[in-house]
Design a protein around this motif. Sequence first.
Motif, mmCIF file in Angstrom:
data_model
loop_
_atom_site.group_PDB
_atom_site.id
_atom_site.type_symbol
_atom_site.label_atom_id
_atom_site.label_comp_id
_atom_site.label_asym_id
_atom_site.label_seq_id
_atom_site.Cartn_x
_atom_site.Cartn_y
_atom_site.Cartn_z
ATOM 1 N N MET A 123 0.709 -1.355 0.047
ATOM 2 C CA MET A 123 -0.070 -0.060 -0.039
ATOM 3 C C MET A 123 0.823 1.161 -0.032
ATOM 4 N N GLN A 124 1.995 1.320 0.469
ATOM 5 C CA GLN A 124 2.848 2.384 0.619
ATOM 6 C C GLN A 124 3.684 2.552 -0.556
ATOM 7 N N ALA A 125 3.830 1.728 -1.593
ATOM 8 C CA ALA A 125 4.498 2.055 -2.837
ATOM 9 C C ALA A 125 3.960 3.326 -3.577
ATOM 10 N N ARG A 126 5.020 4.142 -3.773
ATOM 11 C CA ARG A 126 4.671 5.260 -4.428
ATOM 12 C C ARG A 126 4.767 5.030 -6.171
ATOM 13 N N ARG A 127 4.670 6.193 -7.004
ATOM 14 C CA ARG A 127 4.506 6.067 -8.457
ATOM 15 C C ARG A 127 5.840 5.245 -8.955
ATOM 16 N N ALA A 128 6.909 5.675 -8.775
ATOM 17 C CA ALA A 128 8.174 4.967 -9.315
ATOM 18 C C ALA A 128 8.133 3.490 -8.874
ATOM 19 N N VAL A 154 -0.949 5.768 -8.166
ATOM 20 C CA VAL A 154 -1.646 4.677 -8.694
ATOM 21 C C VAL A 154 -2.068 4.954 -10.188
ATOM 22 N N GLN A 155 -2.862 5.755 -10.375
ATOM 23 C CA GLN A 155 -3.347 6.151 -11.893
ATOM 24 C C GLN A 155 -2.319 6.240 -12.880
ATOM 25 N N ALA A 156 -1.189 7.116 -12.287
ATOM 26 C CA ALA A 156 -0.117 7.461 -13.165
ATOM 27 C C ALA A 156 0.614 6.064 -13.602
ATOM 28 N N ALA A 157 0.799 5.321 -12.915
ATOM 29 C CA ALA A 157 1.723 4.135 -12.881
ATOM 30 C C ALA A 157 0.781 3.125 -13.793
ATOM 31 N N ILE A 158 -0.300 3.247 -13.783
ATOM 32 C CA ILE A 158 -1.296 2.360 -14.659
ATOM 33 C C ILE A 158 -1.299 2.865 -15.859
ATOM 34 N N ALA A 159 -1.218 3.988 -16.030
ATOM 35 C CA ALA A 159 -1.071 4.670 -17.292
ATOM 36 C C ALA A 159 0.045 4.574 -17.979
#
Length: 577
Positions: A123-128, A154-159
């Motif tokens: 849960m603590q994972a950030r974008r990078a 989350v949304q940026a990583a998914i995209a």
Amino acid sequence: MRDPIPTCPAIPAGAMVPPELQPDYFDLPGHPVESGPELGAALTDLHVAAGQGGDVAIIHHETGRSLTYAELANLTNRVANAMIALGVVPGDRVAVRSPNRPEGVIAAIGAWKAGAAVVPIPMQARRAELEFLFSDTTPKLVASWTDAEYADDVQAAIAATGVRSTLALGGVVPPKAVVLGDVLASGSALPPSRPSSRELPGLVWHTGGTTGTPKACYHTQRRFLLGGHSIGAATGVRRGQRWAAAAPIGHALGFIYHTIFTLLHGATVVMVENFTKPDRLVHALAEHRVDVFTAIAATWSSLNDVLNSDPRLTLPHLRAGYSMWQSASSSATPDAWLERGVRLRNNFGSTAFATWVLVPKPGAEVSPASLGAPAPGYEVRALDPAASGLSWLGAGEIGRMAVRGPTGLTYWNRPDYQERDVRDGWNLVDDLICFDADGNADYLGRTDFLISTAGYKVAPGEVETVLSAHPDVREVAVVGLPDPVRQQVIGAFVALRENVPAAQETRVELQRFVRERLSPYKYPRVVHFIEALPRDHVGKVQSRRLLDMAETIGRAQDQAQDQARDQVRDRAGKGDS
């Protein structure tokens, strides 16, 4: 025994380990999973078919919500069918990001019923970090409970990584996401029709990355089930018991604890979101009459403090406790719990095995720091770390852990690591152990933290175990510190108990305590007092941060010495004039 690589278009070429590079696998007597249900059904439908559908499978402490096994089977069928409708096929990966809530477990079991592998996401994972995890495992679907703080990440990583679909488990709902609530309300509850997925990956997860970039390994559904049956035989978990853990489902321990450790065996798992808050944990354990609880030693210490603060609080139903990494903690904690009728037992497991491979046998008399004996189906030995081949050590000798059993290390798309860490069928683990005459193992630290001092090799855990027995010590970690003469010296970071002065007299006393119990070269020449040991999200001591702290302290001491010398020279110069 080695496993064949299945023919499956959804699995990237080269991601799975060929048989010749796999570890030797052992079957688990009495558990021929080939003739039983698939993984998802084994955790749900099997209990319903046995007439146990009305038993409670999950309790969520914060909301009071509970699910029976029949309800869990129904809901996970709905999720599986929704995932299939979104294009998930056998062999695909489904990333699951959730706090300790039933929705995360429902998504994981639904993915297994759809034939997919689950990728647990912290849960603590950030974008990078999210982009790395998604890129490394290429999930077709991300099932995420997304709070506002992490929504953009989350949304940026998914995209950025081309994830095809999103299943919103709760919180912020991303654009175009399928909402879990809608699926559970209107989706088909019929068991999905899928070919056998036993030989397909059921789990792909990453190491903690404490020694570099996180590396992914996988376990097939068949192996994951066998690991669950082994731990069931080792702990005696059974129908009607209630288990809980202070561990997040986005990490290895929390994930296996809330699935194959409990649901596979018909037990009830109590999920606690706020497991980092000792007062809430105590109330959760009491309210839900938890029988077995697992946490790091520091958490057990905090729970004892809460109970001591209010005599009205009791845990009469708690009968067993598992406490990891006890060598770093005061012996006062297991002693205090023993007075309450709960014997704390250590254990050893890792992402490489997806279960505990060392655990004290029920009723066995072992020291609190002992990892216990090999779990059913596993063989664990101590290997001479200095030997070029497999040279085994006997009782009382410190060696590198080597393991064989029903599960083993299979890297996901890392053939270079596979050849390095699996040798002649044995899984080589970067941890040091020492067996006693009864076949129980003590944990003595990681191989990469083995201390070389004046020509001797010293395992940090050996010194930690002694220091933790001192009545003034609350918790301790030992590392090797650079030294121009000895190569390294033994350094101890000590958190003292309340009202114990962090003074030179205390430092000398701790050094004397070790010298009287171990060989002279094993005593800590450097002792630093700190408020608390630095730990990661799952409670492991971060030794590299301690090394950084020691370097900072050393620089400050050098500067102070330089300033003192300058002051002496200044005074001398004034005297001459």
